[in-house]
Design a protein around this motif. Structure first.
Motif, short mmCIF file in Angstrom:
data_model
loop_
_atom_site.label_atom_id
_atom_site.label_comp_id
_atom_site.label_asym_id
_atom_site.label_seq_id
_atom_site.Cartn_x
_atom_site.Cartn_y
_atom_site.Cartn_z
N ASP A 113 0.84 -1.21 0.00
CA ASP A 113 0.00 0.00 0.00
C ASP A 113 0.87 1.25 0.00
O ASP A 113 0.59 2.23 -0.68
CB ASP A 113 -0.90 0.03 1.24
N THR A 114 1.96 1.20 0.77
CA THR A 114 2.83 2.37 0.88
C THR A 114 3.53 2.65 -0.45
O THR A 114 3.61 3.80 -0.89
CB THR A 114 3.87 2.14 2.01
N LYS A 116 2.52 1.74 -3.44
CA LYS A 116 1.54 2.19 -4.43
C LYS A 116 1.26 3.69 -4.29
O LYS A 116 0.99 4.38 -5.26
CB LYS A 116 0.21 1.45 -4.22
N GLU A 117 1.34 4.16 -3.06
CA GLU A 117 1.08 5.58 -2.79
C GLU A 117 2.33 6.43 -2.93
O GLU A 117 2.29 7.64 -2.72
CB GLU A 117 0.53 5.74 -1.37
N ARG A 119 4.70 6.55 -0.93
CA ARG A 119 5.15 7.04 0.37
C ARG A 119 6.33 6.19 0.87
O ARG A 119 6.78 5.28 0.17
CB ARG A 119 3.98 6.99 1.37
N ASP A 191 4.29 1.15 -9.05
CA ASP A 191 4.47 2.60 -8.83
C ASP A 191 4.97 3.34 -10.08
O ASP A 191 5.23 4.53 -10.03
CB ASP A 191 5.41 2.86 -7.64
N THR A 196 1.53 8.02 -9.33
CA THR A 196 2.48 7.67 -8.25
C THR A 196 3.83 8.35 -8.48
O THR A 196 4.48 8.78 -7.53
CB THR A 196 2.66 6.13 -8.15
N LYS A 199 3.86 11.71 -7.01
CA LYS A 199 3.97 11.67 -5.54
C LYS A 199 5.41 11.35 -5.13
O LYS A 199 5.94 11.92 -4.17
CB LYS A 199 3.03 10.61 -4.97
#
Ligand code: ATP
Ligand SMILES: Nc1ccn([C@@H]2O[C@H](COP(=O)(O)O)[C@@H](O)[C@H]2O)c(=O)n1
Length: 309
Positions: A113-114, A116-117, A119, A191, A196, A199
């Motif tokens: 999840d991280t 993909k974001e 982060r 990503d 993404t 980001k």
């Protein structure tokens, strides 16, 4: 531990075989044959090694290079070449995280999840993966690719591994070039899509650049212009690593380090014997209390305090 270090300082080492923001981050030698050893060196070596343990393994601390740069700046591409030409173990933080996902570990979902974001994964997770990989590789030269990505990463590494890097290589690449490369990577990464990527670029600017600035202020950063072909960039990288290897022959397969001879007389004897400069402990050329203090407390004498005759 410091005893082993003392032993290592005076013993010849045998040639080794070649061998965007996470939640947490958002808060912001030459060989001496035994029979050839000069008397003084022999005595001094015995003095130290009588206390030194022998673990039979890689008792030297590895040479650590952090490799940083924006997403798509070519870190992975260059690390592969560095590893092949200079015998470094290549540990990519991103790859370690992706392997953790693929292994079906309970942390996998959080990591996925991280990523993909775009982060940053909590530092404890990443540093533990790096620490284990370093231990498993037992390499004396390690490239840590894509780490530290934020101050929290950096601090966690220093706390858990207990080290700072020897050098930080920064691949400096314009954003539009990085975006072009990432969109053309075609490796099926979750990503590598424009949302993404935007980001990740923001995270790079806000969290990774401060880490690079931190290491710059400590004189550790070597900036490489990451535009041009991979081979052109590697020319510059090759020059850099050649000079590092010469500077700190640590981990070099051909050169045996012989360092830490205290006292100018011994250093001169060694120079005459080896016909090459020998590193000494400090500018005073005495095994003075400062050196002993440094050895005992920090286990390693900062390279900056070594001098050649
Ligand atoms: N100098 C270059 N010129 C053009 N393309 C390049 C160059 N260097 C690398 N590439 C390509 O760009 C893409 C990204 O490179 P690479 O994976 O090495 O970057 P990275 O910095 O490791 O990226 P990330 O941080 O996302 O893992 C790859 O497809 C790679 O083949
Ligand atoms: N220290 C790190 C390194 C990476 N990540 C996460 O993995 C993603 C991919 O990393 P690459 O180095 O392969 O680009 C990255 O965007 C982060 O999500 C991390 O959290 N911490």
């Amino acid at each position: 531990m410091w005893r082993r270090r003392l032993g290592a300082l005076l013993l010849r080492s045998p040639p080794s075989s070649s061998s965007t923001a996470a939640s947490s981050c958002q808060h912001r030698r030459r060989h001496l044959l035994p029979s050839e050893e000069p008397l003084a060196v022999n005595r001094l070596a015995r003095l130290f090694t009588s206390q030194a343990g022998s673990d039979g393994g890689n008792s030297q601390k590895p040479f650590i290079a952090f490799v940083l740069g924006g997403p798509g700046s070519g870190k992975g591409t260059q690390c592969t070449k560095i590893a092949s030409d200079f015998g470094f173990a290549h540990l990519s933080a991103g790859d370690l995280l992706r392997h953790e996902i693929a292994s079906g570990s309970e942390k996998g979902e959080l990591i996925l999840d991280t990523i993909k974001e775009g982060r940053i994964v909590p530092s404890e997770i990443t540093v533990e993966l790096i620490r284990k990989a370093m231990e498993t590789s037992n390499a004396n030269k390690v490239l840590i690719d894509g780490f530290p990505r934020c101050e929290e990463n950096r601090i966690a590494f220093e706390r858990i591994v207990g080290r700072e890097p020897d050098v930080v290589v920064f691949f400096d690449c314009p954003e539009d070039e990085m975006v072009k490369r990432l969109l053309g990577r075609n490796q099926g990464r979750v990503d590598d899509n424009i949302e993404t990527i935007k980001k990740r670029l923001k995270v790079f600017e806000s969290l990774n650049i401060p880490v690079i600035d931190y290491y710059s202020s400590r004189g550790k950063v070597r900036k490489i212009n990451a535009t041009g072909t991979a081979d052109e960039i590697f020319d510059a990288v090759h020059k850099l690593f050649s000079s590092l290897r010469n500077l700190h022959s640590a981990g070099s397969d051909e050169d045996t380090i012989f360092q830490g001879i205290p006292g100018v007389c011994l250093a001169i004897i060694c120079y005459l014997f080896f016909l090459k400069p020998v590193l000494t402990l400090c500018r005073l050329n005495l095994l003075c209390s400062n050196c002993i203090y440094t050895l005992c407390l920090h286990e390693i004498i900062p390279r900056e305090t070594h001098i050649t005759l």
